[in-house]
Write a protein that holds these residues in place. Structure first.
Motif, PDB file in Angstrom:
ATOM      1  N   PHE A 172       0.844  -1.203   0.000  1.00 50.51           N
ATOM      2  CA  PHE A 172       0.000   0.000   0.000  1.00 50.51           C
ATOM      3  C   PHE A 172       0.875   1.248   0.000  1.00 50.51           C
ATOM      4  N   ALA A 173       0.263   2.377  -0.281  1.00 47.13           N
ATOM      5  CA  ALA A 173       0.983   3.657  -0.290  1.00 47.13           C
ATOM      6  C   ALA A 173       0.790   4.340   1.055  1.00 47.13           C
ATOM      7  N   SER A 174       1.855   4.989   1.528  1.00 48.38           N
ATOM      8  CA  SER A 174       1.755   5.717   2.792  1.00 48.38           C
ATOM      9  C   SER A 174       2.652   6.943   2.763  1.00 48.38           C
ATOM     10  N   ALA A 175       2.187   7.994   3.458  1.00 49.82           N
ATOM     11  CA  ALA A 175       2.986   9.226   3.584  1.00 49.82           C
ATOM     12  C   ALA A 175       3.680   9.265   4.945  1.00 49.82           C
ATOM     13  N   ARG A 176       3.885   8.079   5.553  1.00 47.49           N
ATOM     14  CA  ARG A 176       4.393   8.052   6.933  1.00 47.49           C
ATOM     15  C   ARG A 176       5.897   8.295   7.053  1.00 47.49           C
ATOM     16  N   ASP A 177       6.635   8.276   5.945  1.00 49.77           N
ATOM     17  CA  ASP A 177       8.088   8.404   6.053  1.00 49.77           C
ATOM     18  C   ASP A 177       8.480   9.854   6.282  1.00 49.77           C
ATOM     19  N   THR A 178       8.579  10.221   7.552  1.00 45.77           N
ATOM     20  CA  THR A 178       8.891  11.616   7.894  1.00 45.77           C
ATOM     21  C   THR A 178      10.330  11.713   8.369  1.00 45.77           C
ATOM     22  N   GLY A 179      11.120  10.693   8.022  1.00 42.03           N
ATOM     23  CA  GLY A 179      12.514  10.518   8.450  1.00 42.03           C
ATOM     24  C   GLY A 179      13.404  11.740   8.534  1.00 42.03           C
ATOM     25  N   ASN A 180      14.374  11.823   7.633  1.00 41.92           N
ATOM     26  CA  ASN A 180      15.434  12.815   7.787  1.00 41.92           C
ATOM     27  C   ASN A 180      14.973  14.244   7.480  1.00 41.92           C
ATOM     28  N   PHE A 181      15.864  15.199   7.685  1.00 42.96           N
ATOM     29  CA  PHE A 181      15.497  16.617   7.569  1.00 42.96           C
ATOM     30  C   PHE A 181      15.190  17.047   6.137  1.00 42.96           C
ATOM     31  N   THR A 182      15.632  16.274   5.167  1.00 47.27           N
ATOM     32  CA  THR A 182      15.460  16.740   3.786  1.00 47.27           C
ATOM     33  C   THR A 182      14.133  16.271   3.188  1.00 47.27           C
ATOM     34  N   LYS A 183      13.297  15.614   3.998  1.00 48.37           N
ATOM     35  CA  LYS A 183      12.019  15.141   3.469  1.00 48.37           C
ATOM     36  C   LYS A 183      11.199  16.302   2.947  1.00 48.37           C
ATOM     37  N   PHE A 222       5.632  13.023   0.817  1.00 48.32           N
ATOM     38  CA  PHE A 222       5.378  12.212  -0.377  1.00 48.32           C
ATOM     39  C   PHE A 222       5.159  10.752   0.018  1.00 48.32           C
ATOM     40  N   THR A 223       4.371  10.029  -0.789  1.00 48.98           N
ATOM     41  CA  THR A 223       4.061   8.635  -0.441  1.00 48.98           C
ATOM     42  C   THR A 223       5.094   7.680  -1.034  1.00 48.98           C
ATOM     43  N   ASN A 224       5.336   6.592  -0.317  1.00 48.41           N
ATOM     44  CA  ASN A 224       6.119   5.457  -0.815  1.00 48.41           C
ATOM     45  C   ASN A 224       5.278   4.199  -0.637  1.00 48.41           C
TER      46      ASN A 224
END
Length: 383
Positions: free
Chosen positions: A150-161, A171-173
């Protein structure tokens, strides 16, 4: 004037979240204008925030100005989502009177008791949280080999997101999780590790039965290059990847009927894998997006895309097709009579025509957006 011009610039580049902030500051000072209320309503409507869309469309209609028929439809859809069905139906009556050739008005007029029909179709599904959701957008699932993708916008990881200006979200992955074949419950969610995921949007993957090919939606971006249309906007395309001998995904190519100037997305395969269904706003589309099909040749080439026609496609939005082995096509639409926003519908594939279209009922559908319905007809489980 400068504030409004700045808001318009954001609106025109689809930066709806920023446009809303600018317009609302101006509106709070008592400024009123048709154009601003339309754009405020639309900015919320295109982000499926129907309560706020209804508020600003209400301001637009309170100005007693001449409003294009489309706004009667959008205002009605927004009112449905906050439970104001009588007012919504009165607006739909006016919409029909103003644009008799619009399929959406005809469908409503032919079926004024659509809410009774939706009620009659309800009660067949038991709905529960899939157990893989985050506080961000999670959508567009596909089940393959006891895994849900499924697609998710949960990747709020590093500062350059980077945030997407349309929604204000990341953005979704594509992510996946194992599914227990006994009870259908999903396990721990992991990011789909492959070059399919990039720094732009990826969504709605669909795998072939042998697991060696995947079709998916991505922003117009390949080999480090970003494509744009004549207004310098990056649209979406359908891509395909294949699984190599090393068990790694590669050979990512875009499908030949893509274009920099319109969007194709949300692929679905027929059970015999000879036809690909998808949503598009290519030239010849009746509405904001229509559902198309294209034949997949034995050599892996493609035919010419065909619009599925006016029984299924309206002047609104039809999207997220899904085809079952019973020759049924499920899809989401805000053009067929529903409960507000996008609803899930099902139709019968009869040769080149889609017939017998029905709203799947109020357990699947709500006053908000409902879409990307998939089901395994054998186990009768879906997402």
């Amino acid at each position: 004037k400068a504030k409004i011009a700045s808001g318009d610039k954001k609106y025109d580049s689809y930066a709806y979240v920023d446009a809303i902030k600018t317009y609302e500051k101006v509106a709070a000072k008592g400024y009123k204008s048709d154009d601003m209320f339309k754009k405020l309503g639309n900015s919320y409507y295109f982000n499926s925030d129907f309560a706020n869309a209804a508020k600003w469309y209400g301001e637009l209609f309170a100005m007693n100005s001449t409003v294009e028929p489309e706004y009667y439809y959008r205002y009605a859809q927004s009112l449905k989502s906050i439970g104001e069905n009588n007012k919504a139906n009165s607006l739909l009556d006016q919409f029909y009177a103003k644009s008799k050739n619009d399929v959406r008005g005809k469908l409503y007029k032919d079926d004024v008791n659509y809410l009774d029909q939706i009620k009659a179709n309800s009660g067949r599904y038991k709905i529960e949280d899939a157990g893989i959701n985050s506080k961000y957008s999670d959508y567009g699932s596909f089940v393959y080999n006891n895994k849900i993708y499924f697609a998710s916008a949960r990747d709020t990881g590093n500062f350059t997101k980077r945030k997407h200006q349309w929604t204000g979200e990341y953005f979704t992955n594509i992510y996946n999780a194992d599914i227990d074949p006994q009870n259908g419950n999903a396990g721990k969610v992991k990011k789909f590790k492959s070059p399919i995921n990039t720094k732009f949007h990826e969504a709605s993957p669909v795998f072939t039965q042998d697991g060696k090919t995947v079709y998916f939606t991505r922003n117009n971006y390949i080999n480090g290059k970003k494509g744009k249309d004549e207004n310098r906007i990056t649209l979406i395309k359908i891509y395909k990847a294949t699984l190599g001998a090393d068990n790694k995904w590669g050979n990512i190519t875009e499908l030949p009927f893509n274009s920099d100037n319109y969007s194709n997305g949300h692929p679905a395969l027929s059970p015999d894998e000879k036809t690909l269904y998808f949503a598009s706003d290519m030239p010849g589309t009746f509405g904001q997006s229509d559902i198309y099909k294209v034949s997949i040749n034995g050599s892996g080439g493609f035919g010419s895309p065909e619009n599925l026609g006016k029984t299924i496609n309206t002047e609104g939005k039809e999207t997220f097709p899904f085809v079952t082995a019973d020759n049924e096509i499920y899809f989401a639409s805000d053009g067929h009579p529903g409960l507000g926003g996008l609803d899930v519908f099902v139709g019968k594939i009869s040769g080149n025509e889609i017939t017998n279209i029905k709203n799947v009922g109020a357990d699947i559908n709500s006053p908000n957006d409902d879409f990307a319905f998939v089901i395994d007809t054998k186990s009768r489980r879906g997402f």
